[in-house]
Design a protein around this motif. Sequence first.
Motif, short mmCIF file in Angstrom:
data_model
loop_
_atom_site.label_atom_id
_atom_site.label_comp_id
_atom_site.label_asym_id
_atom_site.label_seq_id
_atom_site.Cartn_x
_atom_site.Cartn_y
_atom_site.Cartn_z
N SER A 134 92.90 9.91 35.13
CA SER A 134 92.02 10.83 35.85
C SER A 134 92.75 11.42 37.05
N ARG A 143 91.00 15.95 40.89
CA ARG A 143 89.99 16.96 40.57
C ARG A 143 88.89 16.38 39.67
N HIS A 144 89.28 15.58 38.70
CA HIS A 144 88.29 14.95 37.83
C HIS A 144 87.39 13.99 38.60
N MET A 195 86.69 14.20 41.76
CA MET A 195 85.79 15.04 42.58
C MET A 195 84.62 15.54 41.76
N HIS A 196 84.90 15.95 40.50
CA HIS A 196 83.82 16.41 39.63
C HIS A 196 82.83 15.30 39.34
N LEU A 197 83.35 14.10 39.07
CA LEU A 197 82.48 12.97 38.76
C LEU A 197 81.55 12.65 39.92
N SER A 251 80.80 14.51 42.50
CA SER A 251 79.94 15.64 42.84
C SER A 251 78.74 15.72 41.92
N VAL A 252 78.95 15.49 40.62
CA VAL A 252 77.84 15.52 39.67
C VAL A 252 76.83 14.41 40.00
N TYR A 286 86.20 13.79 49.80
CA TYR A 286 87.63 14.11 49.88
C TYR A 286 88.36 13.16 50.83
#
Length: 522
Positions: A65, A68-69, A71-73, A75-76, A137
């Motif tokens: 991972s 960026r991945h 962060m997506h996890l 954030s979702v 972050y």
Amino acid sequence: MLTPLTRLRYDRPFYEGTVKFNHILLFAVAGGLVILCSLFNYLTLFVSRMRMREKEISLRKACGSSNRHLMHLLSVEYLLTLLLSIFIGLLLVELVQPTFKELAEIQTASSGIYLETAIYSGLIALLSFLISLFPIYYFRRRSLQAVMKSFIVFQFIISIGIIFCTTVMIKQVHYLNHSDRIVERKGKATFHYSDAASTASLPEELKQLPVITSILPGKHEAFIPRTGRIYWTIKEWDDKPANIREIPIEVVTSGEQICSYYNLKLLKGRMLREDDPQKEVMINETATRQFGWKDPIGKTFLSNDSVRMEVIGIIRDFCKEPPTVPVRPVLFTTPGLYTTFNSGNTLLFDFIEGHWKECKSKIETLINEKHPDINYYTLSSAEEESALYLQSENALIKLLDFVSTVCILISVFGIFSLVTLNCERRRKEIAIRKVNGATGNTIIRMFLKEYMLLLCIGAAIAFPIGYLIIHPWLQNYVIQTTINAWIYLVLFIAIGIIVTASIIWRIRKAASQNPAEVIKSE
């Protein structure tokens, strides 16, 4: 009264709404602070959970991972929580909307409210998400312990500030309800009725009712509720200052009787009796100040009819208007001077306190049975009418009580999450301290010192800010309570007890673990 139409909704000259518009604004500001407090609290919980998921995050990175991945996890996950909160919030809006619309006298269609709520929720969600990106972050590189402590202090500031302001508001309303500066209201009532052929015997018939203890003899106008007013414009008086042209003054066509009925205090001179000469009057303290007199007894002025009136007594200022209306100059004169202004159809009477419903019912029965020719009458309790003056304050206090409770819960949750993170991070330290002889109570005291310091910092900031907010609010009232030192001390101790009780269980649990097992697991 000149009122622009654009302000008529908020500054109605002849009608006071259930909730004042500025009180709705205060509640909205308090709600906004609670939202910020909730946001910071959630960020604390969110970061605590991320801290506990360090191994999971490291394992994901080891399995390929990217940042960026991750962060997506995260954030979702965060957005799903926000969407669930918005959904539950809209359900609560549906439940409380009818009551709030009635309370705030809002006539807007429900569709408009839902549209504005959806836009508002979207903005809050966007703002929350943007703010959350910082810890998401930042956490990947270093500890957020200092930032989380700042969040806790911020929650303390909001919670203590709202609780302090609510406490002062409650104290002010209680003071208004029990101040002897307001005319006597308990057990006092007014019966105003239209002319009819059979009303001559009505006062005697009312005296026969067991719930009525006395009826004020003579012709008088009620103070609460107001049944009539007379005004003079005084242009000439003794020792008149050169910079004052005239003074408008309210005239009460009664003396000792009305003062005794409403429990008005005589400060100087003597009471005006009903058989005194018409040229003798009493005035209140405000009238004394406006005339510019230091010793008003024996001073004179010209009435509207150019009659030389002499002051024989000074009545202490009293409040018979809403408590935000300044006390006006008042003079008391004998009834015979302006009998034409008295309708003669207003009776002031005393009834057994706590039996107003029974008293009202018996009077209505009497009118229906013996005086059907009276086509109009009103029965008013002075205590109920006076309570209407503070209905907006009482409604605001109820709302702020709820907000204060929410703030305390939010702060407790935030502290608990920070304690959990600290205990997780300092497990080895706690174990080593126990091996070296530290007891569970010693470890608890070590943690409590840290959080009590955060509480002291929050209180040191919140109390001055709360004072700066609530003091101008108190200045709106003619009769003001004092902000005593015990309020600060009691609130600080009470919040300290709540904080201590909320964290002591978690620390005791961490301190009771077997140090050998902790060290081996580390």
